[in-house]
Design an enzyme around this catalytic site. Structure first.
Site, PDB file in Angstrom:
ATOM      1  N   CYS A  26      78.733  60.968 -15.668  1.00 36.58           N
ATOM      2  CA  CYS A  26      80.104  61.498 -15.658  1.00 36.58           C
ATOM      3  C   CYS A  26      80.753  61.460 -17.039  1.00 36.58           C
ATOM      4  CB  CYS A  26      80.960  60.747 -14.640  1.00 36.58           C
ATOM      5  SG  CYS A  26      81.334  59.058 -15.121  1.00 36.58           S
ATOM      6  N   ASP A  85      49.282  75.359   4.937  1.00 39.74           N
ATOM      7  CA  ASP A  85      49.017  74.459   3.812  1.00 39.74           C
ATOM      8  C   ASP A  85      49.530  75.070   2.512  1.00 39.74           C
ATOM      9  OD1 ASP A  85      47.878  72.826   5.584  1.00 39.74           O
ATOM     10  OD2 ASP A  85      45.833  72.963   4.801  1.00 39.74           O
ATOM     11  N   ALA A  86      49.373  76.411   2.390  1.00 46.54           N
ATOM     12  CA  ALA A  86      49.780  77.082   1.156  1.00 46.54           C
ATOM     13  C   ALA A  86      51.296  76.991   0.967  1.00 46.54           C
ATOM     14  CB  ALA A  86      49.337  78.541   1.190  1.00 46.54           C
ATOM     15  N   TYR A  92      49.916  34.478  14.475  1.00 43.28           N
ATOM     16  CA  TYR A  92      50.235  33.350  13.606  1.00 43.28           C
ATOM     17  C   TYR A  92      51.555  32.645  13.932  1.00 43.28           C
ATOM     18  CZ  TYR A  92      52.405  37.242  11.065  1.00 43.28           C
ATOM     19  OH  TYR A  92      53.109  38.356  10.736  1.00 43.28           O
ATOM     20  N   ASP A 152      47.982  41.164   4.934  1.00 45.51           N
ATOM     21  CA  ASP A 152      48.760  42.297   4.435  1.00 45.51           C
ATOM     22  C   ASP A 152      48.675  43.460   5.415  1.00 45.51           C
ATOM     23  OD1 ASP A 152      50.332  43.751   2.794  1.00 45.51           O
ATOM     24  OD2 ASP A 152      48.833  44.070   1.231  1.00 45.51           O
ATOM     25  N   CYS A 195      78.462  57.049 -19.789  1.00 45.41           N
ATOM     26  CA  CYS A 195      77.735  57.226 -18.534  1.00 45.41           C
ATOM     27  C   CYS A 195      77.035  58.586 -18.559  1.00 45.41           C
ATOM     28  CB  CYS A 195      78.695  57.162 -17.354  1.00 45.41           C
ATOM     29  SG  CYS A 195      77.919  57.633 -15.798  1.00 45.41           S
ATOM     30  N   CYS A 204      82.872  59.107 -10.667  1.00 45.41           N
ATOM     31  CA  CYS A 204      81.480  59.247 -11.111  1.00 45.41           C
ATOM     32  C   CYS A 204      80.610  59.657  -9.922  1.00 45.41           C
ATOM     33  CB  CYS A 204      80.983  57.928 -11.698  1.00 45.41           C
ATOM     34  SG  CYS A 204      79.248  58.009 -12.170  1.00 45.41           S
ATOM     35  N   LYS A 243      52.400  33.812  -3.135  1.00 49.56           N
ATOM     36  CA  LYS A 243      51.763  35.114  -3.357  1.00 49.56           C
ATOM     37  C   LYS A 243      50.683  35.019  -4.433  1.00 49.56           C
ATOM     38  CE  LYS A 243      53.522  38.389  -1.430  1.00 49.56           C
ATOM     39  NZ  LYS A 243      54.780  39.067  -1.543  1.00 49.56           N
ATOM     40  N   GLU A 254      47.557  28.967   5.510  1.00 49.92           N
ATOM     41  CA  GLU A 254      46.757  30.036   6.118  1.00 49.92           C
ATOM     42  C   GLU A 254      46.942  31.311   5.304  1.00 49.92           C
ATOM     43  OE1 GLU A 254      48.874  31.549   9.852  1.00 49.92           O
ATOM     44  OE2 GLU A 254      50.058  29.810   9.250  1.00 49.92           O
ATOM     45  N   CYS A 273      79.420  51.934 -15.972  1.00 41.92           N
ATOM     46  CA  CYS A 273      80.249  53.123 -16.081  1.00 41.92           C
ATOM     47  C   CYS A 273      81.641  52.761 -15.590  1.00 41.92           C
ATOM     48  CB  CYS A 273      79.636  54.217 -15.213  1.00 41.92           C
ATOM     49  SG  CYS A 273      80.783  55.532 -14.822  1.00 41.92           S
ATOM     50  N   LYS A 316      53.372  26.221   6.170  1.00 38.52           N
ATOM     51  CA  LYS A 316      54.415  25.939   7.177  1.00 38.52           C
ATOM     52  C   LYS A 316      54.430  24.450   7.483  1.00 38.52           C
ATOM     53  CE  LYS A 316      53.365  30.399   9.265  1.00 38.52           C
ATOM     54  NZ  LYS A 316      52.585  31.094  10.275  1.00 38.52           N
ATOM     55  N   LYS A 347      47.983  34.963   4.098  1.00 40.60           N
ATOM     56  CA  LYS A 347      49.066  35.895   4.423  1.00 40.60           C
ATOM     57  C   LYS A 347      48.425  37.274   4.563  1.00 40.60           C
ATOM     58  CE  LYS A 347      53.666  37.307   3.007  1.00 40.60           C
ATOM     59  NZ  LYS A 347      53.518  38.749   3.100  1.00 40.60           N
ATOM     60  N   TYR A 375      53.223  74.725   2.219  1.00 38.25           N
ATOM     61  CA  TYR A 375      53.517  73.308   1.956  1.00 38.25           C
ATOM     62  C   TYR A 375      53.277  72.997   0.478  1.00 38.25           C
ATOM     63  CZ  TYR A 375      53.108  68.213   2.414  1.00 38.25           C
ATOM     64  OH  TYR A 375      53.253  66.861   2.270  1.00 38.25           O
ATOM     65  N   ASP A 376      52.127  73.457  -0.038  1.00 46.83           N
ATOM     66  CA  ASP A 376      51.803  73.201  -1.442  1.00 46.83           C
ATOM     67  C   ASP A 376      52.843  73.824  -2.368  1.00 46.83           C
ATOM     68  OD1 ASP A 376      49.653  71.760  -0.747  1.00 46.83           O
ATOM     69  OD2 ASP A 376      48.188  73.375  -1.045  1.00 46.83           O
TER      70      ASP A 376
HETATM   71  S1  IVH Z   1      54.819  33.528   9.480  1.00 42.35           S
HETATM   72  C1  IVH Z   1      59.430  33.161  10.399  1.00 42.35           C
HETATM   73  N1  IVH Z   1      52.346  33.805   8.785  1.00 42.35           N
HETATM   74  O1  IVH Z   1      54.556  38.212   6.085  1.00 42.35           O
HETATM   75  C2  IVH Z   1      58.444  33.982   9.685  1.00 42.35           C
HETATM   76  N2  IVH Z   1      53.803  35.617   8.380  1.00 42.35           N
HETATM   77  O2  IVH Z   1      56.657  38.230   4.084  1.00 42.35           O
HETATM   78  C3  IVH Z   1      57.148  33.992  10.390  1.00 42.35           C
HETATM   79  N3  IVH Z   1      52.711  37.586   7.405  1.00 42.35           N
HETATM   80  O3  IVH Z   1      57.112  39.228   8.239  1.00 42.35           O
HETATM   81  C4  IVH Z   1      56.113  34.635   9.610  1.00 42.35           C
HETATM   82  N4  IVH Z   1      50.686  36.740   7.342  1.00 42.35           N
HETATM   83  O4  IVH Z   1      54.725  40.057   8.685  1.00 42.35           O
HETATM   84  C5  IVH Z   1      53.541  34.383   8.820  1.00 42.35           C
HETATM   85  N5  IVH Z   1      50.089  33.938   8.279  1.00 42.35           N
HETATM   86  C6  IVH Z   1      51.287  34.491   8.316  1.00 42.35           C
HETATM   87  C7  IVH Z   1      51.496  35.796   7.855  1.00 42.35           C
HETATM   88  C8  IVH Z   1      52.781  36.330   7.891  1.00 42.35           C
HETATM   89  C9  IVH Z   1      51.419  37.807   7.091  1.00 42.35           C
HETATM   90  C10 IVH Z   1      53.786  38.553   7.198  1.00 42.35           C
HETATM   91  C11 IVH Z   1      54.775  38.704   8.328  1.00 42.35           C
HETATM   92  C12 IVH Z   1      56.118  38.403   7.733  1.00 42.35           C
HETATM   93  C13 IVH Z   1      55.858  38.668   6.290  1.00 42.35           C
HETATM   94  C14 IVH Z   1      56.835  37.922   5.416  1.00 42.35           C
END
Ligand code: IVH
Length: 703
Positions: free
Chosen positions: A427, A40-41, A231, A125, A424, A448, A319, A121, A442, A295, A123, A43-44
């Site tokens: 360069c 670790d040391a 999904y 994450d 630039c 460059c 989003k 639906e 540039c 969709k 999205k 690495y640090d």
């Molecule tokens: S549909 C043809 N539905 O968002 C594309 N994607 O920014 C089919 N994701 O790559 C994707 N929730 O990983 C779909 N309810 C949802 C989702 C979803 C998360 C993700 C997915 C996609 C990314 C696109």
């Protein structure tokens, strides 16, 4: 070892590249292979030296600097799986109007005035995963990777409780796609457990999910609380339903978790209402979401709408608004990109925005800093940005952090306005701004060094040559390597030979390179001598020629000699120029940029040297059914009655035809509807086959 104060910029760059390799090697050994290679040391110490050099030479900081890395290093060593249908991403919507536009665009593409229903639906994450079932048995699981090829994480996926191993009553072939994620409470417990075991905590649930799934040791994945929402789907031997919602119900009946907040909406107003409902529940859902996905519900309409190069036309991700945070602007650095563009970057006092520590933000260009947009209109009410200012940062999705606001009340009265350099910084060449262009560039071209490195990074990037083991970091390292330099793309392909010519084998025993990794690197380079024409064109890094343009041009010219002579001969007004600009998607700006690049002796030399090393493959058509129109160049003219021009074009391309905007000797077929005028005359003169819409539809249907 030299004191940091005594380093020159060149030495600093070389050392940063070297440190990045060492640190990422150590990360990989620690996180992925579970076999630490240093204490670790030690690495640090490396991390501290890296930070000290970056502190003194912020301009030399690598874009993927080890100081910016969060969580585990990406795991290598997984097998690859080519997706039978590509895994695409989604177009983003941010404002309510974008959702309205989405509906309008669909209607106009289809020429459709009837009821149009959508699903809405959350999205999720996390990270997407494709599961393949054959005769009801889970046979493989792959991450998205670059959309075409993903990592084989079958063994890991089997450890996830939400993923059934056997299905009853499923289609013989069924690919289920969805998102792997970690719930908030599980994430917290996992982090506590890791910290107790003196391991590094994970930055956020998304990183935790990605890091947990992509473990070479399946036991680690099994110990992580991963979940999965289905999904969508890939290849199917029979449809799951006639609509999106029916298909999701079918997946639910087969035993998959489908998000319970999925609803049907009859119009954009209902979509926005569901967006607000989901947004209101965001904090209490128990897992991270970053928006709402809409969709088209009717799958027949989805298939008519089809896809653009990386996104479907029938879906969009709305989003959530970006998160905001205030911090101090410590410095403005100028980075030089591969096309010579001088990009100002804000160096910030680190601040957390949406769970991620941000210390850099883009400042776009000199007008943006001065408080003007590209048309000279005031932005931020005309307030300029100065070093020392308090600035508000935002992040939307994966995009680079940006500055939303500046607080004049906190400005030191003596702070001088920022002066954008006219030379630039890399360069010293003059940095020139064309009238009408917001970017200063540039003029150093290949002399460059910054442009050289950035071009190489682009060359090895995912959509381009994508050489395993030779990413941005390694390219930077080799660029500055005095013994075995890579200055141009062609140098990559002579690396093994140059290494071999030295009896001491220059690469071996170098930090980070053992015999096995050298062999692997050389093999990966060798494998890429065979390259698709589309990737090659994109990899050249010519201004205005992106990934889609690479595909369009490769489809049109088919071979390198045809492309090369087509571009070399082109000059506004002549036949080669007309051919180039008649390609749908190629405008005069792109055409001129291609012509300029091929005419510049230095550029041309670099291109020829590269091409001499390669075995260039004609472009591979993606999932084209055999059809009577593969390879034909088609022009549409007049009014089409059965479908809109946009749909006709998309369908023709999906069937392997090229669609051109104007008639030339290369045109194979003119589809003429009522009202056809000059194009029909031209086609008649050239003796080109002309058919009407009815005949076209029969031909496209293979009858
Ligand atoms: S549909 C043809 N539905 O968002 C594309 N994607 O920014 C089919 N994701 O790559 C994707 N929730 O990983 C779909 N309810 C949802 C989702 C979803 C998360 C993700 C997915 C996609 C990314 C696109």
């Amino acid at each position: 070892m030299k004191a940091v104060d005594e380093l020159t910029i060149i030495e600093a760059r070389a050392e940063l590249a070297d440190l990045a390799l060492k640190i990422s090697g150590a990360n990989r050994a620690y996180h992925t292979l579970d076999a630490p290679v240093m204490s670790d040391a030690e690495y640090d110490l490396l991390k501290r030296r890296n930070a000290a050099i970056e502190g003194r030479f912020p301009e030399a900081k690598l874009s993927d600097s080890p100081t910016e890395q969060i969580g585990a290093a990406p795991a290598e060593g997984f097998g690859k799986i080519t997706h039978s249908l590509p895994m695409l991403s989604l177009e983003n919507a941010f404002a309510d109007e974008d959702v309205q536009d989405f509906e309008t665009r669909i209607r106009s593409f289809l020429g459709f005035a009837d009821q149009l229903t959508f699903t809405a639906e959350p999205k999720i994450d996390g990270l997407s995963l494709s599961l393949r079932y054959e005769n009801g048995n889970l046979v493989s699981a792959a991450t998205r990777g670059d959309g075409e090829v993903g990592e084989d994480v079958t063994a890991n996926a089997r450890t996830i409780a939400d993923i059934p191993h056997c299905l009853i009553g499923a289609p013989d072939i069924l690919e289920v796609r969805g998102e792997v994620y970690i719930a908030h409470k599980d994430f917290q417990a996992l982090n506590e457990r890791l910290l107790l075991a003196k391991e590094k905590g994970l930055a956020n649930p998304r990183n935790a999910a990605a890091g947990s799934l992509r473990q070479l040791d399946v036991r680690i994945t099994a110990s992580r609380p991963l979940k999965f929402f289905a999904y969508t789907w890939g290849v199917l031997s029979r449809p799951l339903g006639a609509t999106q919602i029916e298909s999701l119900d079918a997946l639910r009946s087969l035993g998959f978790a489908v998000n319970p907040l999925t609803v049907l909406c009859a119009n954009p107003e209902e979509m926005l209402a569901q967006y607000r409902r989901i947004e209101a529940q965001r904090a209490t859902l128990g897992y991270d979401i970053d928006g709402v996905v809409y969709k088209v519900n009717d799958l027949a309409l989805q298939s008519r709408l089809g896809f653009r190069s990386t996104t479907p036309r029938w879906a969009i991700a709305h989003k959530f608004p970006a998160e905001l945070a205030w911090t101090r602007l410590e410095a403005i650095d100028i980075q030089v990109g591969r096309t010579g563009a001088l990009s100002p970057v804000a160096r910030l006092s680190p601040v957390t925005v949406g769970g991620v520590v941000v210390s850099n933000a883009t400042l776009h260009n000199e007008d943006y800093i001065a408080g003007r947009d590209s048309k000279g209109q005031a932005i931020r009410a005309g307030k300029d940005i100065r070093v020392g200012d308090w600035v508000q940062i935002y992040r939307a999705g994966d995009v680079i952090p940006k500055i939303a606001e500046v607080d004049l009340a906190h400005r030191v009265p003596t702070a001088p306005p920022f002066v954008f350099p006219s030379l630039c910084p890399e360069c010293g060449s003059e940095a020139h701004r064309e009238p009408g262009d917001s970017v200063r560039r540039c003029t150093g071209g290949l002399i460059c060094p910054a442009q050289g490195v950035e071009r190489l990074k682009h060359f090895v990037s995912r959509g381009a040559f994508d050489i395993e083991g030779l990413g941005a970091k390694q390219v930077e390292y080799f660029f500055h390597d005095p013994e075995l330099p890579i200055k141009t793309p062609a140098d990559i392909f002579s690396l093994a030979l140059r290494d071999d010519q030295n009896p001491l084998k220059k690469l071996k025993n170098r930090e980070g390179y053992g015999a096995a990794s050298i062999t692997k690197l050389f093999a990966a380079i060798e494998a890429r001598r065979k390259i698709g024409l589309d990737r090659l064109i994109f990899a050249l890094g010519i201004r205005h020629v992106g990934e889609t343009a690479g595909v369009i041009l490769a489809r049109h010219y088919a071979t390198w000699p045809a492309f090369e002579s087509g571009v070399s001969l082109a000059e506004p007004g002549n036949a080669a120029w007309s051919e180039l600009t008649s390609i749908d998607g190629v405008g005069a700006v792109m055409a001129q940029s291609l012509v300029d690049a091929f005419r510049n002796p230095a550029e041309r030399g670099a291109i020829d040297a590269l091409v001499a090393q390669l075995d260039i493959q004609p472009v591979q058509m993606r999932a084209v059914q055999s059809s009577a129109i593969v390879g034909l160049t088609v022009v549409f003219t007049g009014t089409l009655e059965k479908m809109t021009r946009a749909e006709a074009k998309a369908r023709a391309e999906a069937l392997g035809a090229k669609v051109a905007g104007s008639v030339s000797a290369k045109t194979d077929l003119l589809v003429a509807g009522p009202g056809a005028g000059s194009k029909a005359k031209e086609a008649e003169k050239l003796g080109i086959r002309m058919i009407n819409e009815e005949e076209w539809l029969l031909l496209a249907a293979g009858e």
